[in-house]
Design a protein around this motif. Structure first.
Motif, mmCIF file in Angstrom:
data_model
loop_
_atom_site.group_PDB
_atom_site.id
_atom_site.type_symbol
_atom_site.label_atom_id
_atom_site.label_comp_id
_atom_site.label_asym_id
_atom_site.label_seq_id
_atom_site.Cartn_x
_atom_site.Cartn_y
_atom_site.Cartn_z
ATOM 1 N N THR A 5 0.835 -1.197 0.000
ATOM 2 C CA THR A 5 0.000 0.000 0.000
ATOM 3 C C THR A 5 0.871 1.248 0.000
ATOM 4 N N PRO A 6 0.619 2.205 -0.891
ATOM 5 C CA PRO A 6 1.373 3.461 -0.853
ATOM 6 C C PRO A 6 1.232 4.134 0.506
ATOM 7 N N GLN A 59 11.114 2.080 6.361
ATOM 8 C CA GLN A 59 9.797 2.125 6.995
ATOM 9 C C GLN A 59 8.650 2.052 5.986
ATOM 10 N N GLY A 60 8.976 1.975 4.699
ATOM 11 C CA GLY A 60 7.940 1.863 3.678
ATOM 12 C C GLY A 60 7.296 3.169 3.285
ATOM 13 N N VAL A 61 7.914 4.294 3.632
ATOM 14 C CA VAL A 61 7.333 5.606 3.345
ATOM 15 C C VAL A 61 7.697 6.031 1.924
ATOM 16 N N ASP A 62 6.694 6.224 1.098
ATOM 17 C CA ASP A 62 6.925 6.672 -0.272
ATOM 18 C C ASP A 62 7.174 8.169 -0.342
ATOM 19 N N ILE A 63 6.393 8.945 0.419
ATOM 20 C CA ILE A 63 6.525 10.399 0.432
ATOM 21 C C ILE A 63 6.447 10.874 1.876
ATOM 22 N N ALA A 64 7.355 11.754 2.257
ATOM 23 C CA ALA A 64 7.339 12.380 3.581
ATOM 24 C C ALA A 64 7.231 13.887 3.395
ATOM 25 N N LEU A 65 6.251 14.488 4.039
ATOM 26 C CA LEU A 65 6.074 15.936 3.986
ATOM 27 C C LEU A 65 6.830 16.559 5.145
ATOM 28 N N LEU A 66 7.800 17.401 4.816
ATOM 29 C CA LEU A 66 8.744 17.945 5.787
ATOM 30 C C LEU A 66 8.282 19.322 6.251
ATOM 31 N N PHE A 67 8.122 19.477 7.571
ATOM 32 C CA PHE A 67 7.607 20.709 8.140
ATOM 33 C C PHE A 67 8.739 21.632 8.572
ATOM 34 N N CYS A 68 8.458 22.917 8.517
ATOM 35 C CA CYS A 68 9.290 23.928 9.147
ATOM 36 C C CYS A 68 8.396 24.707 10.103
ATOM 37 N N GLU A 69 8.982 25.572 10.905
ATOM 38 C CA GLU A 69 8.170 26.283 11.897
ATOM 39 C C GLU A 69 8.948 27.468 12.458
ATOM 40 N N PRO A 91 13.716 14.222 -4.462
ATOM 41 C CA PRO A 91 12.436 14.929 -4.611
ATOM 42 C C PRO A 91 11.244 14.004 -4.785
ATOM 43 N N GLN A 92 11.492 12.732 -5.069
ATOM 44 C CA GLN A 92 10.398 11.767 -5.150
ATOM 45 C C GLN A 92 9.859 11.450 -3.748
ATOM 46 N N ARG A 93 10.748 11.377 -2.764
ATOM 47 C CA ARG A 93 10.310 11.010 -1.419
ATOM 48 C C ARG A 93 10.009 12.228 -0.539
ATOM 49 N N PHE A 94 10.774 13.306 -0.682
ATOM 50 C CA PHE A 94 10.659 14.433 0.242
ATOM 51 C C PHE A 94 10.035 15.650 -0.436
ATOM 52 N N ARG A 95 9.030 16.225 0.246
ATOM 53 C CA ARG A 95 8.413 17.461 -0.218
ATOM 54 C C ARG A 95 8.322 18.424 0.963
ATOM 55 N N PRO A 96 8.640 19.706 0.758
ATOM 56 C CA PRO A 96 8.582 20.666 1.863
ATOM 57 C C PRO A 96 7.164 21.182 2.083
ATOM 58 N N VAL A 97 6.914 21.637 3.298
ATOM 59 C CA VAL A 97 5.664 22.303 3.653
ATOM 60 C C VAL A 97 6.024 23.686 4.182
ATOM 61 N N ALA A 98 5.328 24.695 3.710
ATOM 62 C CA ALA A 98 5.615 26.079 4.080
ATOM 63 C C ALA A 98 5.136 26.378 5.498
ATOM 64 N N ASN A 99 5.693 27.438 6.081
ATOM 65 C CA ASN A 99 5.215 27.945 7.364
ATOM 66 C C ASN A 99 5.456 29.446 7.420
ATOM 67 N N VAL A 100 4.479 30.170 7.943
ATOM 68 C CA VAL A 100 4.642 31.597 8.208
ATOM 69 C C VAL A 100 4.066 31.904 9.581
ATOM 70 N N PRO A 286 4.586 4.894 -7.820
ATOM 71 C CA PRO A 286 4.467 3.737 -8.706
ATOM 72 C C PRO A 286 3.616 2.649 -8.068
ATOM 73 N N ALA A 287 2.788 2.007 -8.877
ATOM 74 C CA ALA A 287 1.918 0.953 -8.371
ATOM 75 C C ALA A 287 2.742 -0.242 -7.924
ATOM 76 N N ALA A 288 2.246 -0.898 -6.892
ATOM 77 C CA ALA A 288 2.914 -2.112 -6.416
ATOM 78 C C ALA A 288 2.787 -3.213 -7.458
ATOM 79 N N VAL A 289 3.824 -4.012 -7.570
ATOM 80 C CA VAL A 289 3.806 -5.139 -8.499
ATOM 81 C C VAL A 289 3.520 -6.411 -7.720
#
Length: 300
Positions: A5-6, A59-69, A91-100, A286-289
């Protein structure tokens, strides 16, 4: 993937340690895996991209959203730009999240737009650590930018034990005018009303197709208790998986515990599908095979 499972972890903190308050470091040691700070961060307090990438892969994590603060009164400064080397590494696994923080950023749309232009998948506001309410008019220009760019708003909706926290600002009801005034904006309630606002968060998620509950910081086995006044099967369709890493013993363990509460279809939505729908610009997973299909392909 996790068991085919994604898996998207929608709530991850990987700051530079040198700009944090001591309480954050103690929190990570108290609630995270033993030795996690020494394993992932180098001696100067900078996260090591390759090790972090490998850990999330394990840990099987496909994408992790990274926080700032930006919360100098509470946890310290978790700078957005400190996340960019991690994103550049994978960039496939990590994406940033904005903070103001409206007390620090003037005009607020200028800094928000800068972070969005660097690929931020959402804007996270922390009214509890930042010391403001989310119905403050000074934030409305930021909400307009988010709605126009189809980027979701994530808000800390739950108590915090960090010194300097203003827990009175955590009530999800302060977002009611935001949901009303920005009908095209997805609003994610991080921590799901933790403390004494579970019913408020659940009602908002069930009454609006634009409101979601994000599960970070909530022990999975207690979710039926927290939301006992609601139809859990129906409410779960509005959930988004997140951990508040590194303050969690294990991402895969938490994800499996959440999945055990749900049907396979709902579990797939909670663990990845809903986040893929809500957050901006996430790469496709990507879909699981299937093992049998893979064997057949090899024979061909």
């Amino acid at each position: 993937m996790l068991d085919g499972t994604p898996l998207i972890d929608a709530h991850v903190h990987v700051p530079s340690l040198s700009s944090l308050r001591p309480a954050w470091l103690q929190w990570a040691r108290d609630f995270g895996p033993e030795g996690i700070l020494e394993e992932v961060w180098d001696v100067e307090g900078r996260p090591r991209p390759a090790r972090l990438d490998a850990l999330f892969a394990e840990q099987g994590v496909d994408i992790a959203l990274l926080f700032c603060e930006y919360s100098p009164k509470a946890t310290g400064m978790q700078h957005f730009d400190d996340l960019l080397p991690l994103v550049e590494h994978n960039p496939q696994r990590f994406r940033p999240v904005a903070n103001v923080n409206p007390h620090l950023h003037f005009p607020i749309t200028e800094e928000l737009t800068r972070q969005l232009d660097h690929g931020a998948a959402a804007l996270k506001l922390h009214p509890v650590h930042g010391g403001f309410r989310c119905d403050n008019a000074s934030l409305y220009p930021a909400y307009a930018v988010l709605e126009q760019r189809q980027v979701p708003l994530v808000v800390h909706c739950g108590t915090s034990s960090f010194p300097g926290s203003a827990n009175e600002h955590a009530d999800p009801q302060f977002l009611l005018p935001v949901v009303r005034d920005f009908p095209g904006l997805d609003v994610v309630l991080a921590h799901g009303g933790r403390g004494w606002w579970y019913d408020t968060a659940a009602f908002m998620a069930l009454s609006s197709e634009r409101v979601w509950i994000e599960l970070s910081g909530l022990p999975p086995k207690r979710l039926p208790e927290y939301y006992s006044r609601h139809d859990l099967a129906r409410l779960a369709r509005r959930w988004i998986f997140g951990t508040d890493w590194p303050g969690v013993p294990g991402t895969a363990r938490n994800a499996r515990a959440v999945a055990d509460l749900l049907t396979p279809e709902t579990a797939a939505a909670v663990l990845g599908g809903n986040a893929q729908r809500v957050y901006a610009g996430l790469p496709p997973i990507p879909a699981a095979v299937d093992a049998a299909d893979a064997a057949d392909t090899e024979k061909e």
